[in-house]
Design an enzyme around this catalytic site. Sequence first.
Site, short mmCIF file in Angstrom:
data_model
loop_
_atom_site.label_atom_id
_atom_site.label_comp_id
_atom_site.label_asym_id
_atom_site.label_seq_id
_atom_site.Cartn_x
_atom_site.Cartn_y
_atom_site.Cartn_z
N THR A 64 0.86 -1.17 0.00
CA THR A 64 0.00 0.00 0.00
C THR A 64 0.90 1.23 0.00
O THR A 64 1.57 1.53 0.99
CB THR A 64 -0.94 0.00 1.22
OG1 THR A 64 -1.77 -1.18 1.16
CG2 THR A 64 -1.85 1.22 1.21
N ILE A 98 -8.11 -2.34 4.43
CA ILE A 98 -7.14 -3.27 3.84
C ILE A 98 -6.61 -4.25 4.87
O ILE A 98 -6.38 -5.42 4.57
CB ILE A 98 -5.98 -2.50 3.15
CG1 ILE A 98 -5.02 -3.50 2.49
CG2 ILE A 98 -5.25 -1.61 4.12
CD1 ILE A 98 -5.66 -4.48 1.53
N GLY A 317 -10.01 1.76 -2.56
CA GLY A 317 -8.56 1.73 -2.76
C GLY A 317 -7.88 0.94 -1.64
O GLY A 317 -8.45 -0.02 -1.12
N GLU A 318 -6.66 1.34 -1.28
CA GLU A 318 -5.86 0.73 -0.23
C GLU A 318 -5.33 -0.66 -0.59
O GLU A 318 -4.43 -1.18 0.06
CB GLU A 318 -6.65 0.60 1.09
CG GLU A 318 -7.22 1.89 1.63
CD GLU A 318 -8.01 1.71 2.91
OE1 GLU A 318 -8.51 2.73 3.44
OE2 GLU A 318 -8.13 0.56 3.40
N GLY A 319 -5.92 -1.30 -1.61
CA GLY A 319 -5.62 -2.70 -1.92
C GLY A 319 -6.76 -3.61 -1.57
O GLY A 319 -6.64 -4.85 -1.67
#
Length: 353
Positions: A64, A98, A317-319
């Site tokens: 990240t 995440i 987002g973030e993964g």
Amino acid sequence: MNLLHETLKAIKPVDEKWYAVAQKRLDYLTKPPGSLGRLEEFARRVVAITGNKNPIIDRKVMFTFAGDHGIVAEGVAAYPKEVTTQMVLNFLRGGAGINVLARHAGVEVVVIDMGVDHVFDGVEGLMNMKVMRGTRNFAKGPAMTREEAITCIEKGFELANGYARKGYKMFGTGDMGIGNTTPSSAIVAAITGRPVSEVTGKGTGISEEALTRKIAVIENALKLNTPDGKDAVDVLAKVGGAEIGGIAGLVLGAAANRIPVVIDGFISTAGALIAYVLEPSSKDYMFAAHNSVEKGHRVMLDAMGLTPILDLDMRLGEGTGAALAMPLIEAGIKIYKEMATFQEAGVSDEIIN
């Protein structure tokens, strides 16, 4: 530039003979041919990426990347830039989305400071690869110098090479950076030539008025900076972000090391698009985790010929999307490796006409 050149030179298209190797086993498993759909595709691709008919994916890591953006001064984001720092600390404490989904998927999380506008003194667990304290406001001039952009990409190479040496077998990409949907939309428009209005969304939830302003800011910035859509480094330098450059380098480094890399959402895919323009063969090593609700995401996926694994109306987002997709890729590999063949199970494979 030597590291960039050498890494790009090391990336080769996957050898298609491995698809046939995987398909031969898949065709003998106790099921109708093709009946497990994309799980079979995932298995074929991992076999081809690794060049191993018996691939082992036992260590997975999510990177990240975090960075701040000068463009937030133009009122394009719903949150102040300080939230980037606060969320980095949240990641390190294990309290973010995440972290939860990575624990669920059995994936390690590595948080990288590529360009946060904050000095993290002695913060345990944070990987410091800071290139700058936030990009410059690309509404006024280039976000970075060309040299800074290359440095960001090369930091991603270093991560990929280091974790490949440690024995990690699958990478994922994630991001954190308030305002980073704005450079991502600018990257899409610059590279694909699509109108800014067609590739720009509301990010974390800005108003209609702010969206109109965001589109105008990007349009004016593209006119001011004139990024060359065929030169990915020029695009990254003029309208990109440090974390986007890190993601691009990680993707290229994964390809050079023959490691599958699972691309998260809009910002991660902007990084992957930079990688793809630098070396189109890098696409062979990418899995698109999901289809974000951000308008420009599908445009990028289509430009690279990638089909997303999931479509869950996600935009965090973030993964997070990559963490959800990884177990599905693993499921395909386990089917390929562990399911009995007709001969092993003593089941007839004769089709009755």
